[in-house]
Design a protein around this motif. Structure first.
Motif, PDB file in Angstrom:
ATOM      1  N   ASP A  94       0.793  -1.221   0.000  1.00 25.44           N
ATOM      2  CA  ASP A  94       0.000   0.000   0.000  1.00 25.44           C
ATOM      3  C   ASP A  94       0.825   1.270   0.000  1.00 25.44           C
ATOM      4  O   ASP A  94       0.645   2.156   0.833  1.00 25.44           O
ATOM      5  N   LEU A  95       1.733   1.415  -0.955  1.00 22.57           N
ATOM      6  CA  LEU A  95       2.512   2.648  -1.065  1.00 22.57           C
ATOM      7  C   LEU A  95       1.637   3.846  -1.338  1.00 22.57           C
ATOM      8  O   LEU A  95       2.019   4.984  -1.113  1.00 22.57           O
ATOM      9  N   PHE A  96       0.426   3.607  -1.871  1.00 24.27           N
ATOM     10  CA  PHE A  96      -0.402   4.720  -2.321  1.00 24.27           C
ATOM     11  C   PHE A  96      -1.472   5.096  -1.307  1.00 24.27           C
ATOM     12  O   PHE A  96      -2.434   5.782  -1.637  1.00 24.27           O
ATOM     13  N   SER A  97      -1.345   4.658  -0.058  1.00 23.46           N
ATOM     14  CA  SER A  97      -2.380   4.952   0.930  1.00 23.46           C
ATOM     15  C   SER A  97      -2.311   6.377   1.435  1.00 23.46           C
ATOM     16  O   SER A  97      -3.273   6.878   1.988  1.00 23.46           O
ATOM     17  N   GLU A  98      -1.167   7.069   1.275  1.00 25.16           N
ATOM     18  CA  GLU A  98      -1.074   8.459   1.726  1.00 25.16           C
ATOM     19  C   GLU A  98      -2.003   9.331   0.907  1.00 25.16           C
ATOM     20  O   GLU A  98      -2.018   9.253  -0.321  1.00 25.16           O
ATOM     21  N   PRO A  99      -2.799  10.175   1.538  1.00 24.10           N
ATOM     22  CA  PRO A  99      -3.657  11.072   0.768  1.00 24.10           C
ATOM     23  C   PRO A  99      -2.812  12.069  -0.006  1.00 24.10           C
ATOM     24  O   PRO A  99      -1.844  12.609   0.510  1.00 24.10           O
ATOM     25  N   ASP A 100      -3.149  12.312  -1.251  1.00 26.28           N
ATOM     26  CA  ASP A 100      -2.367  13.212  -2.068  1.00 26.28           C
ATOM     27  C   ASP A 100      -2.771  14.649  -1.820  1.00 26.28           C
ATOM     28  O   ASP A 100      -3.941  14.958  -1.604  1.00 26.28           O
ATOM     29  N   LEU A 101      -1.798  15.550  -1.866  1.00 23.18           N
ATOM     30  CA  LEU A 101      -2.060  16.954  -1.572  1.00 23.18           C
ATOM     31  C   LEU A 101      -2.645  17.704  -2.758  1.00 23.18           C
ATOM     32  O   LEU A 101      -3.129  18.811  -2.611  1.00 23.18           O
ATOM     33  N   LEU A 154       2.744   4.170 -11.422  1.00 28.92           N
ATOM     34  CA  LEU A 154       1.399   4.513 -11.872  1.00 28.92           C
ATOM     35  C   LEU A 154       0.483   4.541 -10.662  1.00 28.92           C
ATOM     36  O   LEU A 154       0.215   3.513 -10.039  1.00 28.92           O
ATOM     37  N   ASP A 155       0.002   5.735 -10.332  1.00 31.11           N
ATOM     38  CA  ASP A 155      -0.879   5.956  -9.190  1.00 31.11           C
ATOM     39  C   ASP A 155      -2.274   6.212  -9.730  1.00 31.11           C
ATOM     40  O   ASP A 155      -2.603   7.332 -10.115  1.00 31.11           O
ATOM     41  N   GLY A 156      -3.111   5.173  -9.806  1.00 30.36           N
ATOM     42  CA  GLY A 156      -4.390   5.302 -10.494  1.00 30.36           C
ATOM     43  C   GLY A 156      -4.135   5.421 -11.984  1.00 30.36           C
ATOM     44  O   GLY A 156      -3.602   4.513 -12.612  1.00 30.36           O
ATOM     45  N   ALA A 157      -4.513   6.568 -12.559  1.00 30.99           N
ATOM     46  CA  ALA A 157      -4.260   6.814 -13.983  1.00 30.99           C
ATOM     47  C   ALA A 157      -3.118   7.789 -14.205  1.00 30.99           C
ATOM     48  O   ALA A 157      -2.851   8.182 -15.328  1.00 30.99           O
ATOM     49  N   GLN A 158      -2.418   8.185 -13.123  1.00 30.81           N
ATOM     50  CA  GLN A 158      -1.390   9.233 -13.193  1.00 30.81           C
ATOM     51  C   GLN A 158      -0.014   8.673 -12.895  1.00 30.81           C
ATOM     52  O   GLN A 158       0.208   8.014 -11.879  1.00 30.81           O
ATOM     53  N   TRP A 159       0.939   8.916 -13.809  1.00 34.01           N
ATOM     54  CA  TRP A 159       2.330   8.552 -13.552  1.00 34.01           C
ATOM     55  C   TRP A 159       2.945   9.594 -12.624  1.00 34.01           C
ATOM     56  O   TRP A 159       2.824  10.803 -12.858  1.00 34.01           O
ATOM     57  N   ARG A 160       3.620   9.109 -11.558  1.00 31.29           N
ATOM     58  CA  ARG A 160       4.213  10.002 -10.575  1.00 31.29           C
ATOM     59  C   ARG A 160       5.620   9.544 -10.212  1.00 31.29           C
ATOM     60  O   ARG A 160       5.911   8.347 -10.149  1.00 31.29           O
ATOM     61  N   LEU A 161       6.450  10.528  -9.952  1.00 30.14           N
ATOM     62  CA  LEU A 161       7.839  10.247  -9.597  1.00 30.14           C
ATOM     63  C   LEU A 161       7.907   9.845  -8.130  1.00 30.14           C
ATOM     64  O   LEU A 161       7.558  10.619  -7.239  1.00 30.14           O
ATOM     65  N   ARG A 162       8.377   8.626  -7.883  1.00 25.92           N
ATOM     66  CA  ARG A 162       8.429   8.077  -6.525  1.00 25.92           C
ATOM     67  C   ARG A 162       9.804   8.260  -5.875  1.00 25.92           C
ATOM     68  O   ARG A 162       9.913   8.475  -4.665  1.00 25.92           O
TER      69      ARG A 162
END
Length: 323
Positions: free
Chosen positions: A188-195, A307-315
């Motif tokens: 669950d790397l993506f559990s943090e709410p995005d700002l 890939l975070d949902g439909a958005q590519w993001r720099l991790r």
């Protein structure tokens, strides 16, 4: 139902290495900071991130415990007048920390919230917990090590409340993320709410589906190297993952908050990119390696995009100066 959280900031030297944190319970808190900032900036950032992190619970009342009269008065008393005067005080001087205050003002729309002043360092359980985490973040920046960011609201559903507290309503209201992918076995790397989640939806639509993941990620990496992108905190907030970390060419460890504020204040000149490889590590992960050309010289760099949902993001990003 009411969400009760303490928000606090810390600055070693004031100004100096700075941290911020909000705290609900041991399974529901978040922290961050910058290499250089003030205590007031930390206090404001804690409140701002609390509003952003609870956006998915906007129907709930938010009760904020705060030991800063400056923050409480700024948000509840002074801000309307500052806005009418073009974000200037009664003496005509510019309002300090105006960008953070503008962001808070935007987050207040449609929210139900109250502030309660609590005396700092007086044994209040939630305030002490937030203060400890804010100070730990500031200390991490002072020592040049990674700061603990906390689970945010995503992990609250699985963690029990501390003794003497009932389970927080956010734990029951948190969205089910059990079906989200894992990266290299980390849950669950993506559990943090995005700002910047609202902006992210727009960007995801603009990326389209015709290009390959490697081409999309390369284009986004090149965009991040443009001064106009680096100076736009809204855009960098879309492109950087909430858990973004960078090990810079100087050896410094940067978090998302720190790098966004540093880039906004000093976007520098365009940086040229010579692509070395674009490798698809998994269906939702692309690793870029490239050589960058800047005024300071060349560096070998690697960027991990997810890939975070439909958005590519720099991790994650790392740079090493080239001899």
């Amino acid at each position: 139902m009411t969400i009760t959280a303490a928000a606090d900031g810390s600055a070693l030297g004031n100004p100096g290495p700075a941290g911020w944190a909000w705290y609900v319970n041991d399974g529901c808190w978040r922290a961050g900071g910058w290499p250089h900032g003030t205590n007031n900036q930390g206090e404001l950032m804690a409140v701002l991130d609390l509003f952003r992190s609870t956006k998915h619970l906007a129907a709930e009342d938010l009760h904020i415990l705060c030991d800063s009269q400056y923050v409480i008065n700024s948000v509840t008393k002074w801000m309307p007048g500052w806005k009418r005067k073009g974000w200037r005080k009664s003496d005509g001087k510019p309002v300090l920390n105006v960008e953070l205050l503008k962001e808070i003002d935007r987050e207040l729309s449609g929210r139900k919230y109250t502030f309660e002043w609590v005396r700092g360092h007086a044994g209040h359980e939630l305030n002490e917990a937030a203060d400890d985490r804010a100070r730990a973040a500031a200390t991490a920046y002072q020592q040049g090590v990674a700061a603990r960011q906390g689970p945010g609201f995503g992990a609250a559903a699985e963690d029990p409340a501390p003794a003497g507290q009932t389970a927080h309503p956010a734990a029951q209201a948190a969205p089910d993320r059990s079906g989200q992918q894992e990266l290299f076995g980390e849950p669950d790397l993506f559990s943090e709410p995005d700002l910047f989640s609202e902006l992210a939806d727009d960007v995801a639509a603009s990326q389209g589906t015709d290009s390959s993941p490697e081409a999309i990620v390369e284009a986004l990496e090149r965009e991040l190297l443009l001064p106009e992108t680096r100076a736009d905190m809204g855009r960098t907030g879309v492109l950087l993952h909430p858990d973004f970390t960078e090990i810079g060419s100087s050896g410094r460890i940067w978090t998302r908050d720190a790098i966004m504020m540093a880039l906004e204040g000093n976007p520098d000149r365009p940086i040229e990119l010579e692509l070395l490889a674009a490798d698809r590590v998994s269906e939702g992960t692309v690793l870029l390696t490239y050589r960058s050309y800047a005024r300071s010289g060349t560096a070998l760099r690697s960027s991990l995009w997810v890939l975070d949902g439909a958005q590519w993001r720099l991790r994650f990003h790392q740079g090493t100066p080239e001899d």
